[in-house]
Design a protein around this motif. Sequence first.
Motif, PDB file in Angstrom:
ATOM      1  N   UNK A  55       0.797  -1.226   0.000  1.00  0.00           N
ATOM      2  CA  UNK A  55       0.000   0.000   0.000  1.00  0.00           C
ATOM      3  C   UNK A  55       0.831   1.278   0.000  1.00  0.00           C
ATOM      4  N   UNK A  56       2.150   1.154   0.057  1.00  0.00           N
ATOM      5  CA  UNK A  56       3.016   2.316  -0.123  1.00  0.00           C
ATOM      6  C   UNK A  56       4.199   1.893  -0.988  1.00  0.00           C
ATOM      7  N   UNK A  57       4.721   2.860  -1.711  1.00  0.00           N
ATOM      8  CA  UNK A  57       5.896   2.628  -2.536  1.00  0.00           C
ATOM      9  C   UNK A  57       7.106   3.128  -1.765  1.00  0.00           C
ATOM     10  N   UNK A  58       8.108   2.276  -1.605  1.00  0.00           N
ATOM     11  CA  UNK A  58       9.329   2.643  -0.902  1.00  0.00           C
ATOM     12  C   UNK A  58      10.379   3.072  -1.911  1.00  0.00           C
ATOM     13  N   UNK A  59      10.933   4.247  -1.685  1.00  0.00           N
ATOM     14  CA  UNK A  59      12.010   4.762  -2.525  1.00  0.00           C
ATOM     15  C   UNK A  59      13.283   4.757  -1.682  1.00  0.00           C
ATOM     16  N   UNK A 107       0.446   7.931  -1.816  1.00  0.00           N
ATOM     17  CA  UNK A 107      -0.597   8.361  -2.748  1.00  0.00           C
ATOM     18  C   UNK A 107      -0.637   7.477  -3.990  1.00  0.00           C
ATOM     19  N   UNK A 108       0.545   7.097  -4.457  1.00  0.00           N
ATOM     20  CA  UNK A 108       0.667   6.287  -5.675  1.00  0.00           C
ATOM     21  C   UNK A 108       1.588   5.103  -5.360  1.00  0.00           C
ATOM     22  N   UNK A 109       1.022   4.025  -4.796  1.00  0.00           N
ATOM     23  CA  UNK A 109       1.856   2.915  -4.300  1.00  0.00           C
ATOM     24  C   UNK A 109       2.294   1.922  -5.373  1.00  0.00           C
ATOM     25  N   UNK A 110       2.461   2.388  -6.565  1.00  0.00           N
ATOM     26  CA  UNK A 110       2.868   1.531  -7.670  1.00  0.00           C
ATOM     27  C   UNK A 110       4.072   2.185  -8.353  1.00  0.00           C
ATOM     28  N   UNK A 111       4.876   1.410  -9.053  1.00  0.00           N
ATOM     29  CA  UNK A 111       6.062   1.987  -9.690  1.00  0.00           C
ATOM     30  C   UNK A 111       5.697   3.086 -10.691  1.00  0.00           C
ATOM     31  N   UNK A 112       6.378   4.215 -10.556  1.00  0.00           N
ATOM     32  CA  UNK A 112       6.226   5.331 -11.489  1.00  0.00           C
ATOM     33  C   UNK A 112       7.475   6.196 -11.389  1.00  0.00           C
ATOM     34  N   UNK A 113       7.768   6.974 -12.417  1.00  0.00           N
ATOM     35  CA  UNK A 113       8.996   7.778 -12.417  1.00  0.00           C
ATOM     36  C   UNK A 113       8.955   8.928 -11.424  1.00  0.00           C
ATOM     37  N   UNK A 114      10.150   9.307 -10.969  1.00  0.00           N
ATOM     38  CA  UNK A 114      10.312  10.428 -10.043  1.00  0.00           C
ATOM     39  C   UNK A 114      11.440  11.328 -10.508  1.00  0.00           C
ATOM     40  N   UNK A 115      11.335  12.594 -10.148  1.00  0.00           N
ATOM     41  CA  UNK A 115      12.413  13.561 -10.302  1.00  0.00           C
ATOM     42  C   UNK A 115      12.991  13.782  -8.915  1.00  0.00           C
TER      43      UNK A 115
END
Length: 144
Positions: free
Chosen positions: A73-77, A89-97
């Motif tokens: 339920x959360x994405x760990x960076x 908010x967006x617990x799935x893989x997506x790009x980040x800056x």
Amino acid sequence: MITNNSRQHQLIERFRTDGRRLTPQRLAVFRVLAASEDHPSVEQIHDRVRQELPTTSLATVYDIVEVLEDMGEILTLSFADGANHYDGRRPYPHPHLVCLACGAIVDLDVPAVHHLPQDVESRTGYRILRHRLDFFGICPRCQD
């Protein structure tokens, strides 16, 4: 698009469905994660929760974050300096800056990368289990 309230309700319903207790501390962490666009660390989540529930321990927040991680339920960076940041908010893989000057982490919507894992699988024969795409640079605020 998911709003803060709808994301918070998703987390609540997921806990209810799994038969987990909804403590005030868990609800406060849900609120913080649903409202956070800045990908906070556990320490930052703790600071924000303590504004509402001053006696909440850092260990409690770590435990709640770990449960949310285990539930997907959360994405760990994770970063090389050992700091973990979380996207509730967006617990799935997506790009980040990621700003190398101030450490800001911003979600990046690039529609072309949504199908990239499937493309990589079909081209290589690998079964992709997870992926991560981050861009590192200097944010506009730090360029001034």
